[in-house]
Design a protein around this motif. Structure first.
Motif, PDB file in Angstrom:
ATOM      1  N   SER A 124       0.857  -1.192   0.000  1.00  0.00           N
ATOM      2  CA  SER A 124       0.000   0.000   0.000  1.00  0.00           C
ATOM      3  C   SER A 124       0.886   1.231   0.000  1.00  0.00           C
ATOM      4  CB  SER A 124      -0.914  -0.001   1.230  1.00  0.00           C
ATOM      5  OG  SER A 124      -0.163  -0.042   2.418  1.00  0.00           O
ATOM      6  N   TRP A 125       0.750   2.049  -1.002  1.00  0.00           N
ATOM      7  CA  TRP A 125       1.668   3.178  -1.192  1.00  0.00           C
ATOM      8  C   TRP A 125       0.955   4.528  -1.216  1.00  0.00           C
ATOM      9  CZ3 TRP A 125       1.497  -1.179  -4.291  1.00  0.00           C
ATOM     10  CH2 TRP A 125       0.595  -1.123  -5.357  1.00  0.00           C
ATOM     11  N   GLU A 133      11.601   5.765   0.238  1.00  0.00           N
ATOM     12  CA  GLU A 133      12.103   4.406   0.431  1.00  0.00           C
ATOM     13  C   GLU A 133      10.982   3.382   0.260  1.00  0.00           C
ATOM     14  OE1 GLU A 133      14.734   7.205   2.736  1.00  0.00           O
ATOM     15  OE2 GLU A 133      12.575   6.926   2.533  1.00  0.00           O
ATOM     16  N   ASP A 134       9.806   3.687   0.821  1.00  0.00           N
ATOM     17  CA  ASP A 134       8.664   2.775   0.711  1.00  0.00           C
ATOM     18  C   ASP A 134       8.224   2.634  -0.752  1.00  0.00           C
ATOM     19  OD1 ASP A 134       7.745   2.500   3.772  1.00  0.00           O
ATOM     20  OD2 ASP A 134       8.224   4.590   3.393  1.00  0.00           O
ATOM     21  N   LEU A 135       8.191   3.768  -1.451  1.00  0.00           N
ATOM     22  CA  LEU A 135       7.781   3.736  -2.861  1.00  0.00           C
ATOM     23  C   LEU A 135       8.734   2.891  -3.693  1.00  0.00           C
ATOM     24  CD1 LEU A 135       6.773   7.474  -3.445  1.00  0.00           C
ATOM     25  CD2 LEU A 135       5.249   5.521  -3.051  1.00  0.00           C
ATOM     26  N   LEU A 136      10.018   3.002  -3.425  1.00  0.00           N
ATOM     27  CA  LEU A 136      10.996   2.237  -4.205  1.00  0.00           C
ATOM     28  C   LEU A 136      10.885   0.743  -3.938  1.00  0.00           C
ATOM     29  CD1 LEU A 136      14.124   4.562  -4.005  1.00  0.00           C
ATOM     30  CD2 LEU A 136      12.533   4.257  -5.911  1.00  0.00           C
ATOM     31  N   LEU A 152       1.402   4.048  -8.774  1.00  0.00           N
ATOM     32  CA  LEU A 152       2.649   3.954  -8.021  1.00  0.00           C
ATOM     33  C   LEU A 152       3.780   4.664  -8.765  1.00  0.00           C
ATOM     34  CD1 LEU A 152       4.566   2.815  -5.851  1.00  0.00           C
ATOM     35  CD2 LEU A 152       4.547   0.637  -7.108  1.00  0.00           C
ATOM     36  N   GLU A 153       3.871   4.444 -10.052  1.00  0.00           N
ATOM     37  CA  GLU A 153       4.931   5.068 -10.838  1.00  0.00           C
ATOM     38  C   GLU A 153       4.804   6.592 -10.836  1.00  0.00           C
ATOM     39  OE1 GLU A 153       5.004   3.159 -14.667  1.00  0.00           O
ATOM     40  OE2 GLU A 153       5.040   1.160 -13.748  1.00  0.00           O
ATOM     41  N   GLN A 154       3.570   7.096 -10.861  1.00  0.00           N
ATOM     42  CA  GLN A 154       3.364   8.542 -10.834  1.00  0.00           C
ATOM     43  C   GLN A 154       3.810   9.139  -9.509  1.00  0.00           C
ATOM     44  OE1 GLN A 154       2.652  10.870 -12.991  1.00  0.00           O
ATOM     45  NE2 GLN A 154       2.469   9.439 -14.697  1.00  0.00           N
ATOM     46  N   LEU A 155       3.633   8.415  -8.422  1.00  0.00           N
ATOM     47  CA  LEU A 155       4.097   8.903  -7.124  1.00  0.00           C
ATOM     48  C   LEU A 155       5.618   9.039  -7.117  1.00  0.00           C
ATOM     49  CD1 LEU A 155       1.803   6.827  -4.733  1.00  0.00           C
ATOM     50  CD2 LEU A 155       1.683   9.296  -5.160  1.00  0.00           C
ATOM     51  N   VAL A 156       6.300   8.073  -7.713  1.00  0.00           N
ATOM     52  CA  VAL A 156       7.760   8.148  -7.813  1.00  0.00           C
ATOM     53  C   VAL A 156       8.159   9.307  -8.717  1.00  0.00           C
ATOM     54  CG1 VAL A 156       9.852   6.945  -8.559  1.00  0.00           C
ATOM     55  CG2 VAL A 156       8.044   5.683  -7.356  1.00  0.00           C
TER      56      VAL A 156
END
Length: 203
Positions: A124-125, A133-136, A152-156
């Protein structure tokens, strides 16, 4: 630490196949041996950890302004599914019971909340306190098998764009290329994981 490891677990921890997978951190290897982890879990953790290393290398090279704790990120990738020791059925079927139980397991083993958290956050992101770190770790846990999660990729992308001052579309294109490169080896990683048993064979 001189812990006794089954032959199957030792093979999962040492064999890189044709992928050249990086070794897990020593303390994670010792933890898996101490808990008699399923060999397939060790193989999976190695695959995701190696992908996290690739992502970290790329970000540090291409976006040096983006701040994240590399050792913590790699520890998180190396232990994110540790709860599947408690729920081995989730090694071959969907399930999320391993997330909270993995978090508790790491705390019981003496790891800090800052290290144990990845066991519960990797699935869960969108929580307010999610860090880079959590996103990666979450991204590594998806792209290792070529699964793309746009949200998820957009958050990064947003984190990298904010750190670098680049336009989001530019960052997206570069990240997309890197994820495609990593995803190209997904079938070999899946084969590597499948080559290790879920249960430790009897001696």
């Amino acid at each position: 630490m001189g812990l006794v490891r089954s032959v199957a677990l030792q093979r999962a921890l040492a064999d890189s196949g044709d992928l050249g997978l990086r070794a897990l951190p020593d303390r994670v290897e010792d933890l898996l041996a101490d808990l008699d982890a399923p060999p397939r879990l060790a193989a999976h953790l190695r695959a995701v950890h190696d992908v996290a290393c690739q992502l970290a290398d790329w970000i540090q090279r291409r976006y040096p302004e983006a701040r994240f704790d590399r050792p913590v990120t790699l520890f998180g990738a190396a232990t994110h599914d540790i709860g599947k020791i408690v729920h081995p059925d989730e090694l071959s079927a969907p399930g999320s019971l391993h997330e909270q139980d993995g978090y508790r397991l790491l705390l019981e083993q003496g790891f800090t909340d800052g290290l144990a958290r990845f066991a519960r956050t990797h699935g869960s992101w969108t929580e307010a306190d999610i860090e880079m770190e959590d996103l990666l770790v979450s991204l590594a846990d998806k792209i290792w098998k070529a699964k793309r999660i746009p949200e998820l990729e957009q958050l990064v992308v947003r984190r990298l764009a904010a750190a670098s001052g680049q336009q989001s579309w530019q960052v997206f294109m570069e990240l997309d290329d890197e994820l495609d490169r990593i995803a190209a080896d997904a079938n070999r990683r899946l084969a590597f994981q499948a080559g290790h048993p879920i249960l430790t064979p009897p001696s």
